[in-house]
Design an enzyme around this catalytic site. Structure first.
Site, short mmCIF file in Angstrom:
data_model
loop_
_atom_site.label_atom_id
_atom_site.label_comp_id
_atom_site.label_asym_id
_atom_site.label_seq_id
_atom_site.Cartn_x
_atom_site.Cartn_y
_atom_site.Cartn_z
N ASP A 35 30.26 -5.06 26.40
CA ASP A 35 31.32 -5.49 27.14
C ASP A 35 31.11 -5.78 28.54
OD1 ASP A 35 34.07 -6.39 27.42
OD2 ASP A 35 34.75 -4.41 27.09
N SER A 118 31.27 -1.44 17.31
CA SER A 118 31.54 0.10 17.33
C SER A 118 30.47 0.91 17.05
CB SER A 118 32.51 0.28 15.86
OG SER A 118 33.83 -0.08 16.22
N TYR A 122 31.32 3.76 20.72
CA TYR A 122 32.37 4.21 19.31
C TYR A 122 31.75 5.13 18.59
CZ TYR A 122 36.28 1.65 21.97
OH TYR A 122 37.16 1.48 22.82
N1 AR6 Z 1 23.60 -7.56 23.60
C1 AR6 Z 1 23.55 -7.36 22.23
N2 AR6 Z 1 23.83 -6.15 21.68
C2 AR6 Z 1 24.01 -5.26 22.79
C3 AR6 Z 1 24.21 -5.31 24.19
C4 AR6 Z 1 23.67 -6.65 24.47
N3 AR6 Z 1 23.62 -7.05 25.89
N4 AR6 Z 1 24.52 -4.09 24.87
C5 AR6 Z 1 24.63 -3.34 23.98
N5 AR6 Z 1 24.49 -3.96 22.75
P1 AR6 Z 1 28.94 -0.97 22.58
P2 AR6 Z 1 31.28 -0.26 20.83
C6 AR6 Z 1 24.70 -3.06 21.40
O1 AR6 Z 1 28.78 0.31 23.08
O2 AR6 Z 1 30.41 0.97 20.05
C7 AR6 Z 1 32.54 -0.50 25.91
O3 AR6 Z 1 32.77 0.36 27.09
C8 AR6 Z 1 24.56 -1.51 21.32
O4 AR6 Z 1 23.18 -1.23 21.18
O5 AR6 Z 1 28.64 -2.08 23.79
O6 AR6 Z 1 31.89 -1.12 20.14
C9 AR6 Z 1 34.10 -1.33 25.39
O7 AR6 Z 1 34.54 -1.68 26.59
C10 AR6 Z 1 25.37 -1.53 20.11
O8 AR6 Z 1 24.57 -1.70 19.01
O9 AR6 Z 1 30.43 -1.11 21.88
C11 AR6 Z 1 34.74 -0.08 24.72
O10 AR6 Z 1 35.42 0.74 25.47
C12 AR6 Z 1 26.61 -2.47 20.13
O11 AR6 Z 1 26.00 -3.56 21.05
C13 AR6 Z 1 33.41 0.43 23.76
O12 AR6 Z 1 32.28 0.25 24.74
C14 AR6 Z 1 27.97 -2.07 20.38
O13 AR6 Z 1 28.00 -0.99 21.48
C15 AR6 Z 1 33.21 -0.18 22.56
O14 AR6 Z 1 32.10 0.42 21.86
#
Ligand code: AR6
Length: 172
Positions: A35, A118, A122
């Site tokens: 995000d 997630s 999450y």
């Molecule tokens: N490109 C691709 N994948 C990524 C990137 C990137 N630049 N950065 C992280 N990931 P997360 P969630 C991967 O934590 O679990 C936020 O604060 C990461 O390795 O981004 O759904 C939101 O505002 C993981 O596999 O999302 C919410 O509050 C995946 O993206 C909360 O986090 C998702 O990790 C959502 O948590």
């Protein structure tokens, strides 16, 4: 089918696709992880558009423009926070994929990239989340010919290995 699903290792914000999916929270006002990376590249206009959306329920999806991203659009979806696996997490995660693809279809989007919703902050177990992601995308593509390509973006080599294996099992 397999030719309509791609795996990519790296940063989703670099992809030149019609839409990238954001793993957001219910406020849609930014956060950490993917995000924060998306908002950082898209620029402040993305946050301004998100403010007008009035948030998003868990499992739902909403679309904005992509602003300074190479992608034309961002589809914001809110994954479930992992609790114990018996609190509707599987169904809510499946809804994220289904609703994101429905929003894409409704907006004539033909190429879309998903992060592993997630599985970061999450805390959703990776293998279980990947099974759901792959199952829902294949199910949708089997009923929809408008979407040409879905890319699963893996943020690490180990994620890539999980996706490759599960995708192989589901498409052979
Ligand atoms: N490109 C691709 N994948 C990524 C990137 C990137 N630049 N950065 C992280 N990931 P997360 P969630 C991967 O934590 O679990 C936020 O604060 C990461 O390795 O981004 O759904 C939101 O505002 C993981 O596999 O999302 C919410 O509050 C995946 O993206 C909360 O986090 C998702 O990790 C959502 O948590």
């Amino acid at each position: 089918m397999r030719e309509r699903v791609d795996l990519y290792i790296g940063d989703i914000t670099t992809l030149q696709v019609d839409a990238i999916v954001n793993a957001a929270n219910t406020t849609l006002l930014g956060g950490g992880g993917v995000d924060s990376a998306i908002h950082a590249v898209a620029g402040p206009e993305l946050l301004a558009e998100c403010r007008k959306l009035g948030g998003c329920e868990t499992g739902d999806a909403k679309i904005t423009r992509g602003y300074d991203l190479p992608a034309n659009h961002v589809i914001h979806t809110v994954g479930p926070i992992w609790r114990d696996g018996r609190s509707d997490e599987d169904e809510l995660l499946a809804s994220c994929y289904r609703n994101s693809l429905s929003v894409a279809h409704a907006n004539n989007i033909d190429t879309i990239a998903f992060p592993a919703i997630s599985t970061g902050v999450y805390g959703f177990p990776k293998e279980r989340a990947t099974e759901i992601a792959v199952r829902e995308v294949i199910r949708f593509l089997n009923q929809d010919n408008a979407i040409v390509k879905v890319t699963f973006v893996c943020f690490s080599e180990s994620d890539f290995e999980v996706y490759s294996r599960i995708l192989g099992e589901r498409t052979t």
